[in-house]
Design a protein around this motif. Sequence first.
Motif, PDB file in Angstrom:
ATOM      1  N   UNK A  60     -12.342  26.055 -27.917  1.00 35.81           N
ATOM      2  CA  UNK A  60     -12.698  24.566 -27.851  1.00 35.81           C
ATOM      3  C   UNK A  60     -13.220  24.333 -26.431  1.00 35.81           C
ATOM      4  N   UNK A  61     -12.793  25.097 -25.379  1.00 40.69           N
ATOM      5  CA  UNK A  61     -13.389  24.887 -24.046  1.00 40.69           C
ATOM      6  C   UNK A  61     -14.890  25.698 -24.047  1.00 40.69           C
ATOM      7  N   UNK A  62     -14.810  26.716 -24.545  1.00 41.41           N
ATOM      8  CA  UNK A  62     -16.039  27.434 -24.601  1.00 41.41           C
ATOM      9  C   UNK A  62     -17.190  26.664 -25.347  1.00 41.41           C
ATOM     10  N   UNK A  63     -16.783  26.102 -26.572  1.00 44.33           N
ATOM     11  CA  UNK A  63     -17.805  25.297 -27.408  1.00 44.33           C
ATOM     12  C   UNK A  63     -18.355  24.055 -26.295  1.00 44.33           C
ATOM     13  N   UNK A  64     -17.234  23.400 -25.361  1.00 45.06           N
ATOM     14  CA  UNK A  64     -17.867  22.432 -24.623  1.00 45.06           C
ATOM     15  C   UNK A  64     -18.760  22.952 -23.496  1.00 45.06           C
ATOM     16  N   UNK A  65     -18.310  24.373 -22.852  1.00 42.36           N
ATOM     17  CA  UNK A  65     -19.429  24.985 -22.084  1.00 42.36           C
ATOM     18  C   UNK A  65     -20.961  25.224 -22.520  1.00 42.36           C
ATOM     19  N   UNK A  66     -20.954  25.390 -23.961  1.00 39.56           N
ATOM     20  CA  UNK A  66     -22.335  25.454 -24.445  1.00 39.56           C
ATOM     21  C   UNK A  66     -22.991  24.195 -24.406  1.00 39.56           C
ATOM     22  N   UNK A  67     -22.290  23.269 -24.139  1.00 36.64           N
ATOM     23  CA  UNK A  67     -23.371  21.938 -24.053  1.00 36.64           C
ATOM     24  C   UNK A  67     -24.248  21.945 -22.688  1.00 36.64           C
ATOM     25  N   UNK A  68     -23.941  22.913 -21.784  1.00 38.87           N
ATOM     26  CA  UNK A  68     -24.839  23.047 -20.509  1.00 38.87           C
ATOM     27  C   UNK A  68     -25.726  23.790 -20.734  1.00 38.87           C
ATOM     28  N   UNK A  69     -26.946  23.506 -19.917  1.00 41.80           N
ATOM     29  CA  UNK A  69     -28.128  24.471 -20.258  1.00 41.80           C
ATOM     30  C   UNK A  69     -27.648  25.660 -19.154  1.00 41.80           C
TER      31      UNK A  69
END
Length: 168
Positions: A60-69
């Motif tokens: 879930x954290x990694x998914x959130x990080x993917x929201x950043x360019x």
Amino acid sequence: MAMDLTTLNNSSNEDAAHAFMQCCVSERWVERMVNSRPFADIEALNSAADSNWKNLDDADYLQAFEGHPMIGDVSTLRAKYANTKELASGEQSSVNQATEDVIQALAAGNKAYFEKNGFIFIVCATGKSAAEMLALLEARLPNDSATEIVNAAEEQRKITRIRIEKML
């Protein structure tokens, strides 16, 4: 997408999810936030944001990080740090103009961080200069990936709180 708390509380699940997705792209966090409504006040909203963020899985954290360019190439960094006024909708508004050496070092550090950890360097950039960002990157680069997921998750939590404030 500015809205007030009453509108957020009374929005459809779909509209509320869309609003929260603008703050953080972790689907599980968004789902938790939608289900936590209604919020009595802004403090309750912020408290829910924090508590719903805690105890998520690394995925879930990694998914959130993917929201950043990803910021890795020199030209992107030059553009990012060239303007001190309206970068990332104000999230990096205090960033000072970076020297070419700092830009080159940030590019190399971001690349090394991604290659080592498999996710981009996440830091709440509000109020930090490019040189400060580089110092933070260099300080965290030696950490193992498990430590960095924890560090990046805390930085993401801070970023999400700022985005919630902007949303309302």
